[in-house]
Design an enzyme around this catalytic site. Sequence first.
Site, mmCIF file in Angstrom:
data_model
loop_
_atom_site.group_PDB
_atom_site.id
_atom_site.type_symbol
_atom_site.label_atom_id
_atom_site.label_comp_id
_atom_site.label_asym_id
_atom_site.label_seq_id
_atom_site.Cartn_x
_atom_site.Cartn_y
_atom_site.Cartn_z
ATOM 1 N N SER A 1 0.743 -1.116 -0.124
ATOM 2 C CA SER A 1 0.051 -0.274 -0.019
ATOM 3 C C SER A 1 0.898 1.207 0.203
ATOM 4 O O SER A 1 0.316 2.323 -0.223
ATOM 5 C CB SER A 1 -0.993 -0.037 1.047
ATOM 6 O OG SER A 1 -0.457 0.024 2.299
ATOM 7 N N LYS B 1 0.397 4.431 6.896
ATOM 8 C CA LYS B 1 -0.327 5.227 6.121
ATOM 9 C C LYS B 1 0.412 6.649 6.172
ATOM 10 O O LYS B 1 0.924 6.918 7.321
ATOM 11 C CB LYS B 1 -1.860 5.035 6.095
ATOM 12 C CG LYS B 1 -2.404 3.781 5.768
ATOM 13 C CD LYS B 1 -2.411 3.488 4.451
ATOM 14 C CE LYS B 1 -3.111 2.027 3.919
ATOM 15 N NZ LYS B 1 -2.428 0.732 4.681
#
Length: 211
Positions: free
Chosen positions: A128, A165
């Site tokens: 990701s 993230k």
Amino acid sequence: MIDSTTELRPLTKRQQQIYDLIKAKIQDTGMPPTRAEIANFFGFKSANAAEEHLKALAKKGYIEMLAGTSRGIRLVEEMLEAEGLPLIGRVAAGEPILAQEHIEEHYKMDGNLFHPAADYLLRVNGESMKDIGILDGDLLAVHQTTEVQNGQVVVARVENDVTVKRFKREGNVVYLHAENEDFSPIKVDLANQEFNIEGIAVGIIRSGRWM
């Protein structure tokens, strides 16, 4: 034997004062104090009183006492730091990220190579964040903090899941953005969802090299 599994128990006020004195002496002179020096500093009637406090510190896991020397005191935290940075693998739901069962091994590296200093390494799982060079299997160096600014790459816990993230907060909503167009942002409603910052990314180690 004292190792990284030792569970530290709270200190009394006097024990904390003696522990702080030991740390200060080591920092200032490179050597721990003798029992007599501890007794003199705190006004104890004899070195035996200092010895009893040291035994309590050792029993609670804060120091190791070495026989045969008047300065035979070693801080456990320094012994643990010498092991290197803890490498965290998969994190079980609801468990502290640095829980012993999550530590795969200790990586022989000085956390001060990073700025701010790294407190642990987290094994990256997934792609990701690949567009900024954080790849599956990399070791992410993490500075443990709860203070974070918009735009920083964070290790965050949403409910029971830990994720890496890019952080952005707008009022009572946090958006955790991936760096891969195949992944949608994670939206967190702070009023209704459990959310915690576990740290900020300060570096990457890949194939034994830090980047």
